[in-house]
Scaffold this active site. Structure first.
Site, PDB file in Angstrom:
ATOM      1  N   ASP A  41       0.829  -1.209   0.000  1.00 21.25           N
ATOM      2  CA  ASP A  41       0.000   0.000   0.000  1.00 21.25           C
ATOM      3  C   ASP A  41       0.863   1.258   0.000  1.00 21.25           C
ATOM      4  OD1 ASP A  41      -1.853   2.095   0.681  1.00 21.25           O
ATOM      5  OD2 ASP A  41      -3.172   0.592   1.565  1.00 21.25           O
ATOM      6  N   THR A  54      -7.253   3.711  -0.947  1.00 20.85           N
ATOM      7  CA  THR A  54      -6.913   2.295  -0.809  1.00 20.85           C
ATOM      8  C   THR A  54      -7.977   1.340  -1.332  1.00 20.85           C
ATOM      9  OG1 THR A  54      -5.465   2.750   1.063  1.00 20.85           O
ATOM     10  CG2 THR A  54      -6.289   0.494   0.850  1.00 20.85           C
ATOM     11  N   ASN A  83     -12.990   4.826   0.855  1.00 16.94           N
ATOM     12  CA  ASN A  83     -12.539   3.908   1.894  1.00 16.94           C
ATOM     13  C   ASN A  83     -13.609   3.669   2.952  1.00 16.94           C
ATOM     14  OD1 ASN A  83      -9.979   3.353   0.939  1.00 16.94           O
ATOM     15  ND2 ASN A  83      -8.943   4.845   2.243  1.00 16.94           N
ATOM     16  N   ASP A 125       2.509   2.751   3.195  1.00 14.21           N
ATOM     17  CA  ASP A 125       1.460   3.761   3.311  1.00 14.21           C
ATOM     18  C   ASP A 125       1.410   4.376   4.709  1.00 14.21           C
ATOM     19  OD1 ASP A 125      -1.154   4.941   2.074  1.00 14.21           O
ATOM     20  OD2 ASP A 125      -1.810   4.108   3.987  1.00 14.21           O
ATOM     21  N   HIS A 149       2.173   8.270   5.612  1.00 14.61           N
ATOM     22  CA  HIS A 149       1.204   9.183   6.227  1.00 14.61           C
ATOM     23  C   HIS A 149       1.785   9.859   7.460  1.00 14.61           C
ATOM     24  CE1 HIS A 149      -2.438   8.667   3.937  1.00 14.61           C
ATOM     25  NE2 HIS A 149      -2.464   7.353   4.106  1.00 14.61           N
ATOM     26  N   ASP A 169      -1.557   0.504  -4.768  1.00 16.36           N
ATOM     27  CA  ASP A 169      -2.822   1.172  -5.062  1.00 16.36           C
ATOM     28  C   ASP A 169      -2.652   2.627  -5.473  1.00 16.36           C
ATOM     29  OD1 ASP A 169      -1.858   1.703  -2.541  1.00 16.36           O
ATOM     30  OD2 ASP A 169      -3.764   1.435  -1.496  1.00 16.36           O
ATOM     31  N   HIS A 170      -1.634   3.295  -4.949  1.00 15.33           N
ATOM     32  CA  HIS A 170      -1.454   4.729  -5.212  1.00 15.33           C
ATOM     33  C   HIS A 170      -0.106   5.157  -4.657  1.00 15.33           C
ATOM     34  CE1 HIS A 170      -2.218   5.098  -0.955  1.00 15.33           C
ATOM     35  NE2 HIS A 170      -3.394   4.500  -1.103  1.00 15.33           N
ATOM     36  N   HIS A 204      -2.573  10.891   0.213  1.00 14.58           N
ATOM     37  CA  HIS A 204      -2.935  10.513  -1.162  1.00 14.58           C
ATOM     38  C   HIS A 204      -4.404  10.833  -1.356  1.00 14.58           C
ATOM     39  CE1 HIS A 204      -4.789   6.885   0.575  1.00 14.58           C
ATOM     40  NE2 HIS A 204      -3.708   6.834   1.347  1.00 14.58           N
TER      41      HIS A 204
END
Length: 441
Positions: A40, A76, A97, A200, A204, A247-248, A354
């Site tokens: 992620d 996500t 999400n 991820d 963050h 995912d990103h 994101h």
């Protein structure tokens, strides 16, 4: 030609029988198994500022995309569901999400939403169910959407993360890989999707340019090395295709900017005009104005802030493929890179985020693939994540559901004539005919 024509008639009739009768396809064994792994929030260039020998070796031994463009909205659950359905988010319906209901005003957080069947099962069949209906066995380990039923059918075997799950536990990562190897070797699964919640979470908390993120990428790379060693140790190297993606991406939040996007500070705007809001979840949001208030709210917001872009649902840019769904409310918005949207009060404190425009480079992500069906030492041009699903179906030899992808985008990654089973070995015309039949019925 006569033989091919007879084969066409026979297989089309057989396909029609199974589709109309609603029965399962006969049990099949693809030539090769498939493992789809998602890390992620792995931005496309995270391997450029740290040493990643194991990801690099995947490039030498297999295929690398320069980068992959995720679906919008770059979050996500929506992006992961695009990978396993081949649909843009407006078409598969997992638009956020969070589960939300504009009538009851219920909003559920990410982990709770993972178990809400009606949020996921809303008309689109993910690849697990399609594969099972065509005779294969599938598994999902923490992958979003893998723990609910679709049209009454569940994934053959699955694991769901707990609400207090510790995402960065490297020891547990290896244990999870060991479990997946047993699924392939002892339970004879054909397809497994495996999810890791890093980098991820670290991105963050500390930001994508932080040393903590760089350290986490090193952990990811070590894990890729352990995974490939495990594949070889379990004698799966010549029979398992491995895809590693995400995912990103992630970008740095402008937390101390003088021009923050704050709804509570927008002149003439009042939440008293709003029936339902979905704000404070990064750089995108939705508003449902009260009856008769749509025009008023839109006129106030459309030019309220230079970093904020607000649209009526029907005018949302087509390139996002996001607005044409009943779950999308009348006003849809997103902010410029680095700027998150604050609602009634400022409650967002992440250093990385994101959910931004998927054309921004910081939202791009990775794609690596290695295995018996993939070419070696090949770097391909960027492509959209919506095309991955057709590739997965090709590798498994199954007929895909209706989707927005195009196999021609990813087919050059594979050895000429490489495939599995009925779907991959048949002439192109027959594949098209069977796919059309699948879509019709």
């Amino acid at each position: 030609m006569g033989c091919q024509g007879a084969l066409l008639s026979s297989v089309v009739l057989l396909t029609l029988f199974f589709l109309v009768a609603g029965g399962p396809f006969p049990k099949q064994h693809p030539k090769n198994k498939l493992l789809l792994v998602s890390f992620d929030g792995f931005r496309w260039n995270y391997d450029q500022d740290v040493d990643t020998p194991n990801l690099d070796s995947m490039v030498q031994d297999g295929v690398k995309a320069r980068y992959m463009t995720p679906a919008f909205v770059t979050m996500t659950s929506p992006c992961h569901f695009t990978l396993v359905t081949g649909k843009y988010i407006e078409n598969h319906g997992v638009v956020h999400n969070m589960y939300y209901n504009t009538t009851s005003k219920v909003k559920l957080p990410y982990h709770a939403t993972l178990g809400i069947e009606r949020w996921w099962d809303n008309g689109s069949l993910p690849i697990w169910i399609t594969a099972q209906r065509q005779g294969l066995k599938t598994g999902s380990f923490f992958y979003p959407g893998g723990n609910v039923s679709y049209q009454g059918e569940s994934v053959t075997v699955s694991r769901k993360e707990g609400i207090f799950h510790k995402y960065d536990d490297e020891k547990e990562w290896r244990q999870n890989i060991d479990t997946v190897m047993k699924w392939f070797t002892e339970d004879d699964l054909d397809l497994v999707t495996l999810y890791f919640g890093e980098p991820d979470s670290t991105g963050h908390k500390y930001g994508p340019e932080s040393q903590q993120r760089k350290n986490m990428v090193l952990q990811v790379d070590r894990t890729v090395g352990y995974l490939r060693e495990s594949i070889e140790k379990n004698n799966l190297k010549d029979s398992l295709n491995l895809i590693i993606t995400s995912d990103h991406g992630m970008t740095t939040v402008q937390k101390n900017a003088s021009d923050l996007v704050e709804f509570h500070n927008i002149t003439n705007f009042t939440f008293q005009d709003i029936e339902f809001e979905l704000l404070d979840y990064g750089p995108n949001g939705m508003l449902l104005p009260k009856e008769g208030k749509l025009e008023k709210v839109y006129e106030i917001l459309k030019n309220a802030h230079p970093k904020l872009h607000v649209f009526k649902k029907e005018s949302f840019p087509e390139r996002f493929h996001y607005a044409k769904n009943d779950r999308i409310v009348p006003l849809v918005m997103y902010s410029d890179p680095g700027y998150v949207i604050h609602g009634r009060i400022n409650v967002q404190f992440n250093n990385g985020e994101h959910g931004f425009d998927n054309e921004g480079m910081d939202m791009k992500t990775i794609f690596r693939a290695v295995g018996p069906n993939f070419k070696r030492g090949l770097e391909v041009e960027p492509f959209e994540s919506v095309h991955v699903y057709e590739l997965l179906c090709k590798l498994l030899g199954i007929i895909p559901e209706a989707n927005d992808g195009n196999l021609a985008v990813t087919l050059p990654m594979l050895h000429s004539g490489s495939s599995c089973l009925l779907y991959g070995k048949l002439p192109l015309g027959l594949i098209i005919a069977m796919t059309l039949l699948r879509k019709i019925f």
